[in-house]
Scaffold this active site. Structure first.
Site, PDB file in Angstrom:
ATOM      1  N   SER A  24      11.208   4.192   0.984  1.00  0.00           N
ATOM      2  CA  SER A  24      11.240   2.979   0.155  1.00  0.00           C
ATOM      3  C   SER A  24      11.752   3.348  -1.238  1.00  0.00           C
ATOM      4  CB  SER A  24       9.832   2.372   0.099  1.00  0.00           C
ATOM      5  OG  SER A  24       9.872   1.095  -0.466  1.00  0.00           O
ATOM      6  N   ASN A  25      11.430   2.573  -2.222  1.00  0.00           N
ATOM      7  CA  ASN A  25      11.857   2.847  -3.606  1.00  0.00           C
ATOM      8  C   ASN A  25      10.812   2.248  -4.556  1.00  0.00           C
ATOM      9  OD1 ASN A  25      12.647   0.020  -4.363  1.00  0.00           O
ATOM     10  ND2 ASN A  25      13.915   0.305  -2.544  1.00  0.00           N
ATOM     11  N   PRO A  26      10.914   2.537  -5.855  1.00  0.00           N
ATOM     12  CA  PRO A  26       9.805   2.144  -6.757  1.00  0.00           C
ATOM     13  C   PRO A  26       9.801   0.700  -7.249  1.00  0.00           C
ATOM     14  CG  PRO A  26      11.188   3.883  -7.736  1.00  0.00           C
ATOM     15  CD  PRO A  26      11.917   3.345  -6.571  1.00  0.00           C
ATOM     16  N   SER A  27      10.593  -0.178  -6.640  1.00  0.00           N
ATOM     17  CA  SER A  27      10.597  -1.572  -7.112  1.00  0.00           C
ATOM     18  C   SER A  27       9.191  -2.175  -6.998  1.00  0.00           C
ATOM     19  CB  SER A  27      11.575  -2.395  -6.274  1.00  0.00           C
ATOM     20  OG  SER A  27      11.442  -3.751  -6.602  1.00  0.00           O
ATOM     21  N   ALA A  91      15.043  -4.796  -3.944  1.00  0.00           N
ATOM     22  CA  ALA A  91      15.611  -3.453  -3.814  1.00  0.00           C
ATOM     23  C   ALA A  91      15.526  -3.101  -2.325  1.00  0.00           C
ATOM     24  CB  ALA A  91      14.831  -2.471  -4.662  1.00  0.00           C
TER      25      ALA A  91
END
Ligand code: C5P
Length: 214
Positions: A24-27, A91
């Site tokens: 995943s990503n930090p959004s 994101a």
């Protein structure tokens, strides 16, 4: 004029490779949620499709959960023909594991397991069936912001792209602040400057409203 219908996506997608692990990503979802609120405050009929978010979803806005890129594609596609404007703040993970194991993968086997493939590009897919819909993308970049944003504007066939530099201190992912430049298909640019995500969301919706719906 009839009420404008908008579809907003927010948050990060999660691409699971076993029942307990994902990429995943930090959004956090903050920017998209701020935009959904600003749309609602402008009198637009607002639907929010949200991935993983670390802030509460807003009251009084129809909210649909979509965890993976595939879920997000399905939920946005189902509502696309009926909307006037799609603002893709989410994101979306660019890559996903090719295979999702039904059971937790043992540590020793992890480095052998994870082979990646590209997720479906939601904006690109939807832009092929666009007729009256206005498509707005977001571009989070760490360098050459304008060049990459304009490239995405063209490749994804968007009406405008909101670009921000996520490498800047206290702006972008997870921050309450952001700094946005908006590039339009017709070559025009609007500098929204730096501000809280709520302030920028209000500016953005005002600009979009004047540009596309007045
Ligand atoms: O290519 P990149 O991920 O940087 O593009 C950002 C824009 O494209 C965002 O608006 C994002 O929501 C959207 N996107 C998408 N489908 C993907 C990846 C990104 O619609 N698979």
């Amino acid at each position: 004029m009839r009420q404008i219908k908008c579809l907003i996506t927010a948050g990060a997608t999660r691409e699971y490779f076993d029942p307990v692990r994902f990429i995943s990503n930090p959004s956090t979802g903050k920017m998209g949620i701020a935009i959904a609120k600003a749309c609602k405050d402008s009198g637009w009929e607002t639907t929010l499709v949200i991935g993983a978010a670390s802030v509460p979803t807003p009251d009084g806005i129809e909210t649909i959960s979509a965890i993976s890129a595939e879920d997000m594609l399905r939920e946005t596609s189902a509502r696309f023909s009926d909307c006037d404007i799609l603002i893709m703040t989410a994101a979306v993970s660019d890559m996903r594991p090719k295979v999702k194991s039904a059971q937790k993968v043992k540590k020793e086997k992890l480095n052998m397991l994870v082979e990646f493939e590209q997720t479906p590009d939601i904006l690109k897919t939807l832009s092929k069936s666009k007729n009256r819909q206005i498509l707005i993308g977001f571009a989070a970049e760490t360098n050459d912001v304008e060049t990459y944003a304009k490239k995405k504007l063209k490749e994804k066939n968007l009406d405008a792209i909101a670009a921000n530099n996520v490498s800047k201190k206290d702006a972008g992912f997870a921050s309450d602040f952001n700094e946005i430049s908006l590039f339009f298909k017709d070559g025009k640019t609007a500098e929204l400057g730096r501000g809280t995500k709520d302030e920028l969301a209000q500016k953005l919706v005002k600009i979009l409203s004047e540009k596309f719906f007045s």
